[in-house]
Motif scaffolding. Structure first.
Motif, PDB file in Angstrom:
ATOM      1  N   SER A   9       0.593  -1.103  -0.099  1.00 40.84           N
ATOM      2  CA  SER A   9       0.443   0.081   0.180  1.00 40.84           C
ATOM      3  C   SER A   9       0.757   1.358   0.033  1.00 40.84           C
ATOM      4  O   SER A   9       0.203   2.228  -0.168  1.00 40.84           O
ATOM      5  CB  SER A   9      -1.652   0.168   1.387  1.00 40.84           C
ATOM      6  N   ASP A  10       1.854   1.072   0.549  1.00 39.04           N
ATOM      7  CA  ASP A  10       2.964   2.300   0.441  1.00 39.04           C
ATOM      8  C   ASP A  10       2.961   3.032  -1.286  1.00 39.04           C
ATOM      9  O   ASP A  10       3.575   2.669  -1.889  1.00 39.04           O
ATOM     10  CB  ASP A  10       4.443   2.684   0.805  1.00 39.04           C
ATOM     11  N   PRO A  11       3.051   4.468  -1.351  1.00 41.07           N
ATOM     12  CA  PRO A  11       3.001   5.052  -2.254  1.00 41.07           C
ATOM     13  C   PRO A  11       3.935   4.300  -3.457  1.00 41.07           C
ATOM     14  O   PRO A  11       3.861   4.535  -4.467  1.00 41.07           O
ATOM     15  CB  PRO A  11       2.180   5.804  -2.399  1.00 41.07           C
ATOM     16  N   ILE A  12       5.273   4.788  -3.120  1.00 45.44           N
ATOM     17  CA  ILE A  12       6.168   3.984  -3.360  1.00 45.44           C
ATOM     18  C   ILE A  12       6.065   2.764  -4.087  1.00 45.44           C
ATOM     19  O   ILE A  12       6.165   2.498  -5.561  1.00 45.44           O
ATOM     20  CB  ILE A  12       7.791   4.732  -2.523  1.00 45.44           C
ATOM     21  N   ARG A  13       5.727   2.314  -3.527  1.00 44.63           N
ATOM     22  CA  ARG A  13       5.770   0.294  -3.283  1.00 44.63           C
ATOM     23  C   ARG A  13       4.961   0.007  -4.870  1.00 44.63           C
ATOM     24  O   ARG A  13       4.612  -0.303  -5.594  1.00 44.63           O
ATOM     25  CB  ARG A  13       5.442  -0.626  -3.263  1.00 44.63           C
ATOM     26  N   THR A  14       3.283   0.825  -4.639  1.00 41.46           N
ATOM     27  CA  THR A  14       2.347   1.173  -5.287  1.00 41.46           C
ATOM     28  C   THR A  14       2.516   1.240  -7.172  1.00 41.46           C
ATOM     29  O   THR A  14       3.178   0.447  -7.741  1.00 41.46           O
ATOM     30  CB  THR A  14       1.577   1.814  -4.988  1.00 41.46           C
ATOM     31  N   ASN A  15       3.141   2.128  -7.065  1.00 38.47           N
ATOM     32  CA  ASN A  15       3.836   2.930  -7.991  1.00 38.47           C
ATOM     33  C   ASN A  15       5.071   1.946  -8.704  1.00 38.47           C
ATOM     34  O   ASN A  15       4.490   2.023 -10.093  1.00 38.47           O
ATOM     35  CB  ASN A  15       4.343   4.594  -7.711  1.00 38.47           C
ATOM     36  N   ASP A  16       6.081   1.333  -7.900  1.00 38.87           N
ATOM     37  CA  ASP A  16       6.772   0.866  -8.619  1.00 38.87           C
ATOM     38  C   ASP A  16       5.966  -1.010  -9.224  1.00 38.87           C
ATOM     39  O   ASP A  16       6.782  -0.944 -10.526  1.00 38.87           O
ATOM     40  CB  ASP A  16       7.887   0.640  -7.316  1.00 38.87           C
ATOM     41  N   GLY A  59     -12.163  -8.373  -5.397  1.00 44.09           N
ATOM     42  CA  GLY A  59     -10.731  -7.253  -5.647  1.00 44.09           C
ATOM     43  C   GLY A  59      -9.686  -7.084  -5.298  1.00 44.09           C
ATOM     44  O   GLY A  59      -9.591  -5.756  -5.153  1.00 44.09           O
ATOM     45  N   PRO A  60      -8.562  -7.825  -5.497  1.00 42.07           N
ATOM     46  CA  PRO A  60      -7.850  -7.957  -4.556  1.00 42.07           C
ATOM     47  C   PRO A  60      -7.049  -6.772  -5.182  1.00 42.07           C
ATOM     48  O   PRO A  60      -6.012  -5.945  -4.572  1.00 42.07           O
ATOM     49  CB  PRO A  60      -7.078  -8.986  -4.423  1.00 42.07           C
ATOM     50  N   GLY A  61      -6.800  -5.877  -6.521  1.00 45.90           N
ATOM     51  CA  GLY A  61      -5.791  -5.346  -7.230  1.00 45.90           C
ATOM     52  C   GLY A  61      -5.043  -5.919  -7.597  1.00 45.90           C
ATOM     53  O   GLY A  61      -3.881  -6.594  -7.911  1.00 45.90           O
ATOM     54  N   ILE A  62      -3.951  -5.101  -6.460  1.00 48.88           N
ATOM     55  CA  ILE A  62      -2.086  -5.458  -6.188  1.00 48.88           C
ATOM     56  C   ILE A  62      -1.986  -6.284  -5.286  1.00 48.88           C
ATOM     57  O   ILE A  62      -0.836  -5.999  -4.892  1.00 48.88           O
ATOM     58  CB  ILE A  62      -1.245  -4.342  -7.259  1.00 48.88           C
ATOM     59  N   GLY A  63      -2.343  -6.325  -4.229  1.00 55.76           N
ATOM     60  CA  GLY A  63      -2.576  -7.140  -2.649  1.00 55.76           C
ATOM     61  C   GLY A  63      -1.809  -6.042  -1.455  1.00 55.76           C
ATOM     62  O   GLY A  63      -2.520  -7.224  -1.064  1.00 55.76           O
ATOM     63  N   ALA A  64      -2.817  -4.517  -1.780  1.00 55.00           N
ATOM     64  CA  ALA A  64      -2.288  -4.442  -0.546  1.00 55.00           C
ATOM     65  C   ALA A  64      -3.365  -4.346   0.658  1.00 55.00           C
ATOM     66  O   ALA A  64      -2.946  -4.819   1.632  1.00 55.00           O
ATOM     67  CB  ALA A  64      -2.998  -2.802  -0.501  1.00 55.00           C
ATOM     68  N   LEU A  65      -4.505  -4.518   0.076  1.00 55.18           N
ATOM     69  CA  LEU A  65      -5.288  -5.493   1.899  1.00 55.18           C
ATOM     70  C   LEU A  65      -5.334  -6.977   1.554  1.00 55.18           C
ATOM     71  O   LEU A  65      -5.327  -7.805   2.981  1.00 55.18           O
ATOM     72  CB  LEU A  65      -6.490  -4.931   1.115  1.00 55.18           C
ATOM     73  N   THR A  66      -5.187  -7.699   0.968  1.00 50.71           N
ATOM     74  CA  THR A  66      -4.821  -9.225   0.480  1.00 50.71           C
ATOM     75  C   THR A  66      -3.821  -9.146   2.015  1.00 50.71           C
ATOM     76  O   THR A  66      -3.734 -10.354   2.702  1.00 50.71           O
ATOM     77  CB  THR A  66      -4.923  -9.692  -0.987  1.00 50.71           C
ATOM     78  N   GLU A  67      -2.686  -8.263   1.864  1.00 50.52           N
ATOM     79  CA  GLU A  67      -1.203  -8.400   2.818  1.00 50.52           C
ATOM     80  C   GLU A  67      -1.987  -8.564   4.080  1.00 50.52           C
ATOM     81  O   GLU A  67      -0.809  -9.675   4.786  1.00 50.52           O
ATOM     82  CB  GLU A  67      -0.573  -7.673   1.818  1.00 50.52           C
ATOM     83  N   LYS A  68      -2.204  -7.112   4.485  1.00 56.12           N
ATOM     84  CA  LYS A  68      -2.953  -7.129   5.285  1.00 56.12           C
ATOM     85  C   LYS A  68      -3.758  -8.108   6.029  1.00 56.12           C
ATOM     86  O   LYS A  68      -3.716  -8.800   7.807  1.00 56.12           O
ATOM     87  CB  LYS A  68      -3.115  -5.970   5.196  1.00 56.12           C
ATOM     88  N   LEU A  69      -4.355  -8.804   5.111  1.00 51.96           N
ATOM     89  CA  LEU A  69      -5.741 -10.422   5.531  1.00 51.96           C
ATOM     90  C   LEU A  69      -4.756 -11.243   5.917  1.00 51.96           C
ATOM     91  O   LEU A  69      -5.141 -11.932   7.069  1.00 51.96           O
ATOM     92  CB  LEU A  69      -6.231  -9.958   4.683  1.00 51.96           C
ATOM     93  N   ALA A  70      -4.129 -11.163   5.454  1.00 51.31           N
ATOM     94  CA  ALA A  70      -3.504 -12.306   5.734  1.00 51.31           C
ATOM     95  C   ALA A  70      -2.654 -12.846   6.704  1.00 51.31           C
ATOM     96  O   ALA A  70      -1.786 -13.559   6.948  1.00 51.31           O
ATOM     97  CB  ALA A  70      -2.445 -12.922   4.006  1.00 51.31           C
TER      98      ALA A  70
END
Length: 296
Positions: A9-16, A59-70
């Protein structure tokens, strides 16, 4: 192992990630990637997920919420309709062994069969998702009305829809959707999420809504099909009085009007009342009275 990496979810990593995979959010799928770690943590907190519970994400997208749930749940099943995101998710979530990414439209899933096929019967299952605006209502109603009694739904959606499903009688947002949800679920808005928390930025704010299964859902409704017909008819034209809408449903004649007036009296409802003024309990009583009256 996970502490030394930036969260997805960090904007830097999201953009990367988006640059690496040449990703562009698809408007047709309502894709907006959440980049606020605080909001994600609040969503997980609102779900009150426990280590022995199962999370279903849509709708996990790129996995930001998925990571938190896991990091909290026993296992996460993430349904993603966009096949282009599947290899992305397999990459971004490769550090976790308790996630299954499923390339399927949640509306095409037989949820009761899914639970049985994955040996999840008896498990507490919660749905936690950032829903695409354009299809929020169909997904939410599909989950609420499924055969499997999910313990709770924690859904991020357009603020306007959140206000509709949590509205109280007398509020301008109170309507047929409100009643359809609140006869089965207790609802509350956990927090408002500003448009700046997403990439790309949507045009409207969002809200995180918590829906918890009522112990006695649909209690007091003797005929659900008839009750739903009443609700649809009552709110058919919101600018008209309840009496006018019900006359359009039952037949606009003197005999019908007299019967309706008697039902209104028996239910303690004013003749000029509007549908949004009635509580769910009043609608339940009215459904019973109307069905008895018009069967005579």
């Amino acid at each position: 192992m996970t502490q030394n990496r930036l969260s997805i979810s960090d904007p830097i990593r999201t953009n990367d990630i988006m640059r690496k995979y040449k990703l562009r959010a698809k408007k047709s799928l309502g894709q907006n990637f959440l980049t606020s770690e605080k909001v994600l943590d609040d969503i997980v907190d609102a779900s009150q997920l426990q280590p022995d519970e199962i999370a279903i994400e849509i709708g996990p997208g790129i996995g930001a919420l998925t990571e938190k749930l896991a990091q909290v749940a026993e296992h996460v099943y993430a349904f993603e309709i966009d096949e282009n995101l599947i290899p992305v998710l397999h990459d971004t979530l490769s550090y976790y062994d308790n996630i299954d990414v499923i390339n399927q439209d949640i509306l095409d899933v037989d949820l009761d069969k899914f639970v049985k096929d994955h040996d999840l019967e008896g498990k507490t299952i919660k749905v936690v998702a950032n829903l695409p605006y354009y299809i929020t209502t169909p997904i939410m109603l599909n989950l609420i009305n499924s055969d499997y009694p999910f313990k709770a739904l924690v859904l991020m959606m357009q603020k306007e829809v959140a206000q509709r499903i949590t509205a109280k009688p007398g509020h301008r947002e109170y309507g047929s959707l409100t009643i359809g949800v609140q006869t089965r679920m207790a609802t509350r808005i956990d927090r408002i999420v500003g448009k700046n928390s997403f990439i790309p930025r949507p045009k409207v704010d969002s809200a995180v809504v918590v829906l918890e299964r009522l112990d006695h859902e649909n209690e007091g409704i003797t005929d659900l099909k008839y009750f739903n017909k009443l609700i649809r008819s009552a709110f058919a034209q919101k600018r008209k009085s309840l009496m006018n809408n019900l006359l359009n449903w039952q037949g606009r004649n003197d005999d019908t009007r007299a019967k309706l007036k008697q039902v209104f009296t028996d239910c303690g409802i004013e003749d000029n009342a509007r549908a949004e003024q009635l509580s769910i309990e009043q609608f339940k009583k009215m459904a019973t009275e109307l069905q008895a009256t018009f069967k005579k």
